[in-house]
Design a protein around this motif. Structure first.
Motif: not given
Length: 53
Positions: A4-6, A30-37, A44-48
Motif C-alpha cells: 500500500r502506497v499513499a 509510482i514509476k518515479s518514486s517506487h521503481p520496481g512496483l 481510497g487514498r492508497y494505490v495497491i
C-alpha cells in the motif's frame, strides 16, 4: 505480496476531477518514486502495488 502506497493529496486537486488524468499522475508517481512496483488498483487514498519481475 501487495504493498500500500499513499497517494500525495496534491494529485487530487491537480487532476480537478478528471479520473483518467488522476490515474496517469498515480502511474507516474509510482514509476518515479517506487521503481520496481507496479500499480494494480486504487483504494481510497492508497494505490495497491505488486513487485514487477
Amino acid at each position: 505480496m501487495e504493498y500500500r502506497v499513499a497517494i500525495p493529496h496534491c494529485y487530487t486537486w491537480m487532476a480537478a476531477g478528471n479520473k483518467k488524468l488522476y490515474i496517469e499522475y498515480i502511474k507516474g508517481y509510482i514509476k518515479s518514486s517506487h521503481p520496481g512496483l507496479k500499480p494494480v488498483r486504487v483504494e481510497g487514498r492508497y494505490v495497491i502495488c505488486i513487485k514487477e519481475g
